[in-house]
Design an enzyme around this catalytic site. Sequence first.
Site, PDB file in Angstrom:
ATOM      1  N   PHE A  48      -0.975  16.067   4.283  1.00 44.20           N
ATOM      2  CA  PHE A  48      -1.397  15.477   3.015  1.00 44.20           C
ATOM      3  C   PHE A  48      -0.207  15.438   2.061  1.00 44.20           C
ATOM      4  CE2 PHE A  48      -3.608  14.776  -0.925  1.00 44.20           C
ATOM      5  CZ  PHE A  48      -4.613  13.911  -0.543  1.00 44.20           C
ATOM      6  N   GLU A  59       0.844  -1.193   0.000  1.00 41.01           N
ATOM      7  CA  GLU A  59       0.000   0.000   0.000  1.00 41.01           C
ATOM      8  C   GLU A  59       0.882   1.247   0.000  1.00 41.01           C
ATOM      9  OE1 GLU A  59      -2.430   1.588  -0.761  1.00 41.01           O
ATOM     10  OE2 GLU A  59      -4.057   1.365   0.687  1.00 41.01           O
ATOM     11  N   ASP A  60       0.344   2.340  -0.488  1.00 39.21           N
ATOM     12  CA  ASP A  60       1.111   3.590  -0.507  1.00 39.21           C
ATOM     13  C   ASP A  60       1.145   4.261   0.858  1.00 39.21           C
ATOM     14  OD1 ASP A  60      -1.610   4.178  -0.621  1.00 39.21           O
ATOM     15  OD2 ASP A  60      -1.465   5.611  -2.273  1.00 39.21           O
ATOM     16  N   ASP A  62      -3.760   5.752   6.498  1.00 42.03           N
ATOM     17  CA  ASP A  62      -4.225   6.969   7.141  1.00 42.03           C
ATOM     18  C   ASP A  62      -5.128   6.569   8.319  1.00 42.03           C
ATOM     19  OD1 ASP A  62      -4.614   9.766   7.257  1.00 42.03           O
ATOM     20  OD2 ASP A  62      -6.373   9.664   5.982  1.00 42.03           O
ATOM     21  N   ARG A 118       1.148  12.141  -9.388  1.00 37.92           N
ATOM     22  CA  ARG A 118       1.613  10.766  -9.161  1.00 37.92           C
ATOM     23  C   ARG A 118       3.025  10.548  -9.706  1.00 37.92           C
ATOM     24  NH1 ARG A 118      -2.741   7.501  -7.448  1.00 37.92           N
ATOM     25  NH2 ARG A 118      -4.743   8.060  -8.338  1.00 37.92           N
TER      26      ARG A 118
HETATM   27  P1  IMP Z   1      -7.449   5.132   5.028  1.00 36.64           P
HETATM   28  O1  IMP Z   1      -8.593   4.188   4.848  1.00 36.64           O
HETATM   29  O2  IMP Z   1      -7.898   6.404   5.720  1.00 36.64           O
HETATM   30  O3  IMP Z   1      -6.265   4.519   5.726  1.00 36.64           O
HETATM   31  O4  IMP Z   1      -7.081   5.604   3.582  1.00 36.64           O
HETATM   32  C1  IMP Z   1      -5.916   5.256   2.979  1.00 36.64           C
HETATM   33  C2  IMP Z   1      -5.891   5.717   1.550  1.00 36.64           C
HETATM   34  O5  IMP Z   1      -6.228   7.099   1.460  1.00 36.64           O
HETATM   35  C3  IMP Z   1      -4.484   5.616   0.987  1.00 36.64           C
HETATM   36  O6  IMP Z   1      -4.280   4.383   0.395  1.00 36.64           O
HETATM   37  C4  IMP Z   1      -4.451   6.751  -0.004  1.00 36.64           C
HETATM   38  O7  IMP Z   1      -4.955   6.307  -1.244  1.00 36.64           O
HETATM   39  C5  IMP Z   1      -5.380   7.779   0.591  1.00 36.64           C
HETATM   40  N1  IMP Z   1      -4.604   8.790   1.341  1.00 36.64           N
HETATM   41  C6  IMP Z   1      -4.437   8.884   2.674  1.00 36.64           C
HETATM   42  N2  IMP Z   1      -3.650   9.902   3.011  1.00 36.64           N
HETATM   43  C7  IMP Z   1      -3.274  10.470   1.846  1.00 36.64           C
HETATM   44  C8  IMP Z   1      -2.387  11.573   1.518  1.00 36.64           C
HETATM   45  O8  IMP Z   1      -1.781  12.237   2.370  1.00 36.64           O
HETATM   46  N3  IMP Z   1      -2.255  11.826   0.192  1.00 36.64           N
HETATM   47  C9  IMP Z   1      -2.900  11.133  -0.783  1.00 36.64           C
HETATM   48  N4  IMP Z   1      -3.691  10.094  -0.523  1.00 36.64           N
HETATM   49  C10 IMP Z   1      -3.895   9.763   0.779  1.00 36.64           C
HETATM   50 MG    MG Z   2      -4.281   3.851  -1.656  1.00 32.21          MG
END
Ligand code: IMP
Ligand code: MG
Length: 178
Positions: A153, A100-101, A104, A166
């Site tokens: 962010f 995963e990238d 959050d 990207r």
């Molecule tokens: P979560 O369900 O809140 O953990 O969401 C995770 C996903 O939200 C990541 O896989 C990203 O695609 C997106 N995301 C969360 N934080 C960021 C950020 O700082 N920049 C861009 N995408 C984000």
């Molecule tokens: Mg993602």
Amino acid sequence: MVKDYDIEPMFTEEELDKKIRELGERISADYKGKDIHIVCILRGAVVFTAELIKRINNENLDIDFMSVSSYGNEMTSSGDIKIIKDLDEPIEGKDVLIVEDIIDTGKTLAKLVALLKTRNPKSIEICTLLDKPERREANVNVKYVGFKIPDKFVVGFGIDYAQKHRGLPYIGCVKNAD
Ligand code: IMP
Ligand code: MG
């Protein structure tokens, strides 16, 4: 369209490369003698996955892709996930490594892991390039973390803001210019 924000560098190409080599070494050692079934989470994890697999020493590494919705064009979590593209291959009996990238709130991965576990993989672990622990709302067990970052962010290295940035070779933090 007028760009009303700046991007401030957070991790350079060199820092990312060094960290990914370290992760690759750990994963190579941990999966010695086993196959690795990489599950790359589209689209944000594509660049990280491509760099990571080059640093994993394992002849029996294969890769599949899954796309789940999380953020739209907003900077806040939608709170729910939807499968946009499912895996091509079954994962039953496989040692799955989700790549995963960024994690959050953790809601996306918590739901995804629960779903994939119903398909009876032999094991399932997570590798994320970035982690925002302060923001965590759902409990997820993340074995491999590149960098822990504050609640900011970020974009670049595959990660987008409204589908942009990207292709940046480094990770930057979005700052409002005004
Ligand atoms: P979560 O369900 O809140 O953990 O969401 C995770 C996903 O939200 C990541 O896989 C990203 O695609 C997106 N995301 C969360 N934080 C960021 C950020 O700082 N920049 C861009 N995408 C984000
Ligand atoms: Mg993602």
